[in-house]
Design an enzyme around this catalytic site. Sequence first.
Site, PDB file in Angstrom:
ATOM      1  N   LYS A 193       0.856  -1.187   0.000  1.00  0.00           N
ATOM      2  CA  LYS A 193       0.000   0.000   0.000  1.00  0.00           C
ATOM      3  C   LYS A 193       0.889   1.233   0.000  1.00  0.00           C
ATOM      4  CE  LYS A 193      -1.863   3.037   2.492  1.00  0.00           C
ATOM      5  NZ  LYS A 193      -1.760   4.246   1.679  1.00  0.00           N
ATOM      6  N   GLY A 246       6.532   4.922   8.380  1.00  0.00           N
ATOM      7  CA  GLY A 246       5.678   6.111   8.427  1.00  0.00           C
ATOM      8  C   GLY A 246       5.790   6.773   9.782  1.00  0.00           C
ATOM      9  N   SER A 247       4.766   7.519  10.136  1.00  0.00           N
ATOM     10  CA  SER A 247       4.832   8.314  11.360  1.00  0.00           C
ATOM     11  C   SER A 247       4.632   7.447  12.608  1.00  0.00           C
ATOM     12  CB  SER A 247       3.754   9.394  11.313  1.00  0.00           C
ATOM     13  OG  SER A 247       2.487   8.786  11.235  1.00  0.00           O
ATOM     14  N   THR A 248       5.115   7.946  13.716  1.00  0.00           N
ATOM     15  CA  THR A 248       4.946   7.239  14.991  1.00  0.00           C
ATOM     16  C   THR A 248       3.467   7.131  15.348  1.00  0.00           C
ATOM     17  OG1 THR A 248       7.135   7.885  15.728  1.00  0.00           O
ATOM     18  CG2 THR A 248       5.526   7.374  17.453  1.00  0.00           C
ATOM     19  N   GLY A 251       2.008   4.360  13.411  1.00  0.00           N
ATOM     20  CA  GLY A 251       2.603   3.121  13.912  1.00  0.00           C
ATOM     21  C   GLY A 251       1.884   2.626  15.163  1.00  0.00           C
ATOM     22  N   CYS A 304      13.403  10.649   7.412  1.00  0.00           N
ATOM     23  CA  CYS A 304      13.225  10.123   8.769  1.00  0.00           C
ATOM     24  C   CYS A 304      14.488  10.322   9.596  1.00  0.00           C
ATOM     25  CB  CYS A 304      12.841   8.652   8.708  1.00  0.00           C
ATOM     26  SG  CYS A 304      13.997   7.659   7.752  1.00  0.00           S
TER      27      CYS A 304
END
Length: 499
Positions: A193, A246-248, A251, A304
């Site tokens: 995705k 991706g972002s925390t 997550g 990142c």
Amino acid sequence: MAVDNTKTLADWQAKAASLSFETRAFINGEFVAAVAGSTLTSINPATGSVLAEVASCDALDAERATQAARATFESGVWSRCHPSKRKRVLLRLADLVETHRDELALLDTLDMGKPISSSLGDLAGTVVCLRYQAECIDKLYGEVAPTGENALGLVLREPMGVVAAIVPWNFPLMMTSWKIAPALAAGNSVILKPSEKSPLSALRLAHLAQEAGIPDGVFQVLPGYGHTVGKALALSMQVDCLAFTGSTAVGKQLMQYAGQSNLKRVFLECGGKSPNIVFADCQHLDAVAQSAAEAIFHNQGEVCIAGSRLLVENSIRKDFVARVVKAAEHMQPGDPLDPGSFMGAMVDEAQYLRVLDYIRQGKSEGATLTLEGEANHSQGYFLSPTIFDDLTPDMRIGREEIFGPVLSVFGFDSEEQAIALANDSDFGLAAGVWSQDIDRIMRVSRRLQSGQVYVNNWAGIDQTVPFGGVKQSGNGRDKSLHAQEKYCEVKTVWMSLSV
Ligand code: NAD
């Protein structure tokens, strides 16, 4: 693969004008519209122009893809085929990606605004990753346990099943390769995705995967939004593993979805606020300052492992920061299609406004604005470097991931204080140490809470070493042999022997 810089701006513009885009999802070997017929608009952030209307998948498409992935996994067509076959097919994919590298790099540049030179670098990394993981397939062995002579204990590594790879937009194809190459190499069926902000290269990759000979249903691509198709994959009982970058914040959501569904494995590569520590004993301050500026301003700061916190020993801080400012002044954003541009456009309006908001925040928090970036959205979304000095640990701009070209500088007086400042963070992705003192380098490196430590360099990594974070930067490791480990289950076979 050496990056070819012989093409001019005009060459890239001409190539961009002649490009056509794949806009359909790739499910079970077919390119199809989303079941509900929904689309999302892909916009070039450097011009504001519409590139394409791309299929926007949802839970219905996720259901079709997970069923196909499960069926092909159980069939053994990939999961149990001879390792040398998987290796051949993945090496063919690497060759095809290399052959189409300009087109794929261009798709990423048009889709998310990064400079073409940077996209070409990503493509080189993508090819290396595919080749490395493919080459490992027939070189990884299981284990024989140290049992007594009346038993044989075998430790087997088996593919997990269906892996959903959910990836971000900042390195669209390279992050994809870090997930799909080891997951496919290990024999899993993979559903990719891509980010809704950068789906085009992933969809082109689907064509190449088919051409390389990856069987139908083993590799599928579902473009769409996180809260629709991403969430559906994460909650699916048919998905055995989530491989996420991706972002925390997202997550954390994925871990909850795993808990609400089937306890699928969740591997997270999340955000960072990485400290780059410069001690007064370090040499060649201009070169170090250049590196410190590149560490944060490369890829518009949308990295990142951006070195977004610069920690400088106070005895050299003012002089050193002046050098960083000088280096940054040469790092202006330009047309992403111009091979000479060091920075391109921010990915979209939301990200552009978010960064501007942090700059306002930094001013109101009382940090010293040493270099104020220019904001320009007459066409696309362009921001030049901003540097704040005299940070204190409580300031939000020094604690939160901005994901843009904003550097926060802290001063320190001792090694102990530098380590404490560096570790005073929710994140633990990357850290840098600049010094000539080998004892100090080793002491500090060991105590930094970070997935990787760069000594007298920034981001000096390749495919042979693992990559990932600690604390809220995530878990699991991409790249190297460790990456394949995480896409395998370990099975024990205990055989009783008559002696
Ligand atoms: P994001 O978390 O917003 O999105 C990442 C992916 O998750 C996208 O495909 C998105 O559609 C999907 N997603 C969003 N909500 C979801 C949900 N509820 N369920 C399932 N999927 C969902 O991150 P982004 O803005 O695309 O990327 C930037 C972030 O990625 C930054 O925090 C950056 O630090 C991080 N990043 C980390 C690494 C690393 O290796 N550690 C590398 C690159 C980027």
